[in-house]
Scaffold this motif. Sequence first.
Motif, short mmCIF file in Angstrom:
data_model
loop_
_atom_site.label_atom_id
_atom_site.label_comp_id
_atom_site.label_asym_id
_atom_site.label_seq_id
_atom_site.Cartn_x
_atom_site.Cartn_y
_atom_site.Cartn_z
N TYR A 187 0.86 -1.25 0.05
CA TYR A 187 -0.12 0.01 0.07
C TYR A 187 0.95 1.07 0.04
CZ TYR A 187 0.95 -0.04 4.90
OH TYR A 187 1.40 0.04 6.37
N VAL A 188 0.18 2.30 -0.27
CA VAL A 188 0.97 3.77 -0.15
C VAL A 188 0.96 4.22 1.23
CG1 VAL A 188 0.80 5.98 -1.17
CG2 VAL A 188 -0.10 4.24 -2.75
N THR A 189 2.19 5.00 1.55
CA THR A 189 2.19 5.34 2.88
C THR A 189 3.10 6.65 2.46
OG1 THR A 189 3.06 5.03 5.13
CG2 THR A 189 4.18 4.07 3.23
N ARG A 190 3.14 7.74 3.58
CA ARG A 190 3.76 8.84 3.67
C ARG A 190 4.82 8.68 4.69
NH1 ARG A 190 2.39 12.87 0.16
NH2 ARG A 190 0.40 12.52 -0.88
N GLU A 191 4.95 7.68 5.41
CA GLU A 191 5.78 7.28 6.74
C GLU A 191 6.64 6.04 6.63
OE1 GLU A 191 3.54 7.48 10.50
OE2 GLU A 191 2.73 9.54 10.04
N GLN A 192 7.72 6.26 7.15
CA GLN A 192 8.82 5.11 6.98
C GLN A 192 8.86 4.53 8.57
OE1 GLN A 192 12.00 5.19 4.21
NE2 GLN A 192 11.64 7.31 3.79
N VAL A 193 8.64 3.47 8.77
CA VAL A 193 8.87 2.75 10.03
C VAL A 193 9.73 1.49 10.09
CG1 VAL A 193 7.60 1.76 11.95
CG2 VAL A 193 6.48 3.41 10.65
N LYS A 194 10.73 1.62 10.68
CA LYS A 194 11.69 0.40 10.80
C LYS A 194 11.18 -0.64 11.46
CE LYS A 194 15.70 3.41 10.02
NZ LYS A 194 17.18 3.85 10.54
N ASN A 195 10.58 -1.37 10.50
CA ASN A 195 9.87 -2.81 11.30
C ASN A 195 9.98 -3.71 10.38
OD1 ASN A 195 8.05 -1.91 9.34
ND2 ASN A 195 6.37 -1.91 10.74
N GLY A 196 11.13 -3.87 9.47
CA GLY A 196 11.20 -4.95 8.48
C GLY A 196 10.48 -4.59 7.11
N SER A 197 9.73 -3.83 7.07
CA SER A 197 9.06 -3.43 5.73
C SER A 197 10.06 -2.96 4.69
CB SER A 197 8.12 -2.28 5.92
OG SER A 197 6.72 -2.70 6.93
N ARG A 198 9.85 -3.19 3.58
CA ARG A 198 10.44 -2.67 2.24
C ARG A 198 9.78 -1.57 1.70
NH1 ARG A 198 13.76 -6.05 -0.98
NH2 ARG A 198 14.02 -4.34 -1.97
N TYR A 199 10.38 -0.54 1.45
CA TYR A 199 10.04 0.83 0.73
C TYR A 199 10.57 0.90 -0.76
CZ TYR A 199 8.37 1.64 5.35
OH TYR A 199 7.78 1.61 6.67
N PHE A 200 9.76 1.28 -1.39
CA PHE A 200 10.07 1.91 -2.96
C PHE A 200 9.56 3.39 -2.99
CE2 PHE A 200 9.62 -2.66 -3.08
CZ PHE A 200 10.87 -2.93 -3.74
N GLY A 201 10.45 4.14 -3.36
CA GLY A 201 10.23 5.33 -3.48
C GLY A 201 11.06 6.33 -2.99
N PRO A 202 11.01 7.83 -2.82
CA PRO A 202 9.82 8.40 -2.89
C PRO A 202 9.41 8.76 -4.16
CG PRO A 202 11.33 9.94 -2.19
CD PRO A 202 12.14 8.52 -2.31
N TYR A 203 7.98 8.95 -4.27
CA TYR A 203 7.39 9.37 -5.67
C TYR A 203 6.91 10.74 -5.61
CZ TYR A 203 7.68 4.17 -6.53
OH TYR A 203 8.16 2.71 -6.75
N THR A 204 7.21 11.47 -6.70
CA THR A 204 6.75 12.83 -6.44
C THR A 204 5.33 12.94 -6.86
OG1 THR A 204 7.94 13.33 -8.52
CG2 THR A 204 9.09 13.91 -6.41
N ASP A 205 4.92 11.97 -7.82
CA ASP A 205 3.46 12.03 -8.43
C ASP A 205 2.60 11.16 -7.69
OD1 ASP A 205 1.32 12.28 -9.99
OD2 ASP A 205 2.27 12.24 -11.85
N SER A 206 1.81 11.80 -6.69
CA SER A 206 0.93 10.81 -5.90
C SER A 206 0.16 10.09 -6.71
CB SER A 206 0.36 11.44 -4.80
OG SER A 206 -0.45 12.58 -5.32
N ARG A 207 -0.38 10.69 -7.67
CA ARG A 207 -1.44 10.05 -8.69
C ARG A 207 -0.77 8.83 -9.54
NH1 ARG A 207 -3.79 14.95 -11.85
NH2 ARG A 207 -1.48 15.42 -11.70
N ALA A 208 0.52 9.13 -9.70
CA ALA A 208 0.99 7.95 -10.72
C ALA A 208 1.45 6.66 -9.81
CB ALA A 208 2.38 8.58 -11.17
N VAL A 209 1.66 6.95 -8.45
CA VAL A 209 1.84 5.74 -7.52
C VAL A 209 0.71 5.23 -7.22
CG1 VAL A 209 1.76 7.00 -5.24
CG2 VAL A 209 3.34 5.24 -5.32
N ARG A 210 -0.26 5.91 -7.24
CA ARG A 210 -1.69 5.27 -6.89
C ARG A 210 -2.00 4.27 -8.19
NH1 ARG A 210 -3.20 6.52 -2.08
NH2 ARG A 210 -2.49 8.56 -1.19
N ARG A 211 -2.00 4.78 -9.20
CA ARG A 211 -2.06 3.98 -10.50
C ARG A 211 -1.16 2.79 -10.30
NH1 ARG A 211 -2.17 9.37 -13.16
NH2 ARG A 211 -0.07 8.85 -13.71
N THR A 212 -0.06 2.90 -9.86
CA THR A 212 0.90 1.78 -9.86
C THR A 212 0.13 0.71 -8.85
OG1 THR A 212 2.84 3.13 -10.43
CG2 THR A 212 3.16 1.11 -9.40
N ILE A 213 -0.29 1.06 -7.83
CA ILE A 213 -0.80 0.11 -6.87
C ILE A 213 -2.10 -0.37 -7.23
CG2 ILE A 213 -1.99 0.30 -4.70
CD1 ILE A 213 0.75 0.14 -4.31
#
Length: 606
Positions: free
Chosen positions: A115-141
Amino acid sequence: MENKFLKKLALIPDKPGVYRMRNADGEIIYVGKALNLKNRVKSYFTGTPADEKTRSLVENIADFDYIITVSEYEALVLEANLIKQHRPHYNIRLKDDKQYPFIRITMGEPFPRVYVTREQVKNGSRYFGPYTDSRAVRRTIRLIEWIFPVRNCTREIPEDAVIYERPCMNYQMGKCPAPCVGYISKQDYRQTISQIIRFLQGKDQEVVEGIRQKMQEFSDKLEFEKAANMRDRLQHIESLMKSQNVFFSDGKDRDVVGLYIEGNRAVISVLKVLSGKLLNRELHELENAEEKTEAQLLTAFLQQYYSAMIDRNGIENLPYRIYLQSEPEDFDVLNGWLRNKLLVPQRGDNRKLMLMARENAFNYVEEMKLRYLRKKNRTIFPIQELKDRLGLPQLPRKIACIDISTIQGSDTVSSLVFFENGKMKKRHYRHYIMKTVQGQDDFASMGETLTRYLAKIDEQEKPDLIVIDGGKGQLNRAYGVLQKSGVEGIEMISLAKRIEEVFRPGKSESVILPRSSSGLRLLIRVRDEAHRFAITFHRKQRSMRTLVSELDNIKGLGNEKKFLLLKTFGSVENIRQSSSEQLTQVPGIGEKTAKYIIESLSSGKS
């Protein structure tokens, strides 16, 4: 050197490390690194600081401390981490990137979510980005949901037990394989997650081969419905791959870093080339950029950006190459820290890609300028259209236009009008009486006007674009004057009246803007205002010449009396029609002089 620091400065070792400057409240206001701590820290308290910002920093230093490191590499990393942690007032800083969205994959859960998030939490998750175009990232999702169905709900699903009776609507829609009710094993689900990760890394071909192999396996087992599902996924991905530009055939990742600076604004654009394909663009603003060089800004960005990337994904996930437009400060140290991945391309496709990154940064700065204009002063679309259609390097927010006015070579004058963001700025209007041009010579008049204007231009009044009223001949003459003046940052075009065609220097073909073009309407408005202003001034000059010449023919009438007569009656004709009694009301005009003036004007006697 300040006495209060003498003893402390003497104790600083000649070793690499990081120093921290503090103000009277104990707050860290600056963090720096040095190969030799003693020499670097002493330099702040000896001599005169080079710029206003450093002077302000030194004035606010109430104390300092330092941390010794083993090498300059360690100092580099520590400096970046301290800047991120304390965000000191005087350091160049990346603006907080939490405003930009990331794609998060919750790898710490038995059945991860995407899913899309604006916060990074160090709990073992993988993050891709940041993306400057929020509409494009939601289309990707949304695309991922259909190609690689995984859950996006918040249900807590145990690894080895089924506690739910029914799946949700997403299962019915084909967007989730329903791990909550045991319809998919953990192993198969994790395979899908691995495909998503490779897909987001740009490794489409690996994903395609994996899906094609799975499709063949289902087909061999006569599980045709599952095989058809794999086929549909394959078609979606292959369709997407065809729409992407491949810049490198080796399939390696690259970052292309472009920097644009204007005034106190500095923006970094990072083009993300993943598996040879350009898949994302990141934009980062830098704070405290004023009075900093390009090399200093690049160093600050590389430190903070890549230390954050290493913290998230480990140093082994750095791109294969990082292209820069110029060398940063401490190039060798930075390059060593980043495993010799930095490169400044000088020619070829790599250079073109780097220039593309810089252009992205430039365009973002231009958009920011428009964004902060007050709404009532905005004329965004005409300005943007002129930039795009005429191929201008920057938005022509400030436009000046020159027009010449004369009648058979007499009383030649010129006007210059000034528009900012589509609005008249009359305080910047200028008019000129020709001093060196004899007779009717529009080319020479244009040259004299432009020469005099450019000689006295200041930065605030300097236009982005000068519009010449005329065709290619007038433009070439004016452009030659502009080039000789040495004034940089001004573009020039001409607007010919016949079919309102636009000419640019060095271009043989004109640009024809459609009649519906808001950009063309703005140019016509600017040109017509320059024409109006020139004609009005020309008429005034011609009238004044006529008036003054007739009064000059009256012997014995001084300049002061001529001025008072014109001021009182407005014109020579009104003076001619007046009685001697009326003329004597003007200070200094007696009855005898009044009768003499009337007789002279009536008979033309001198």
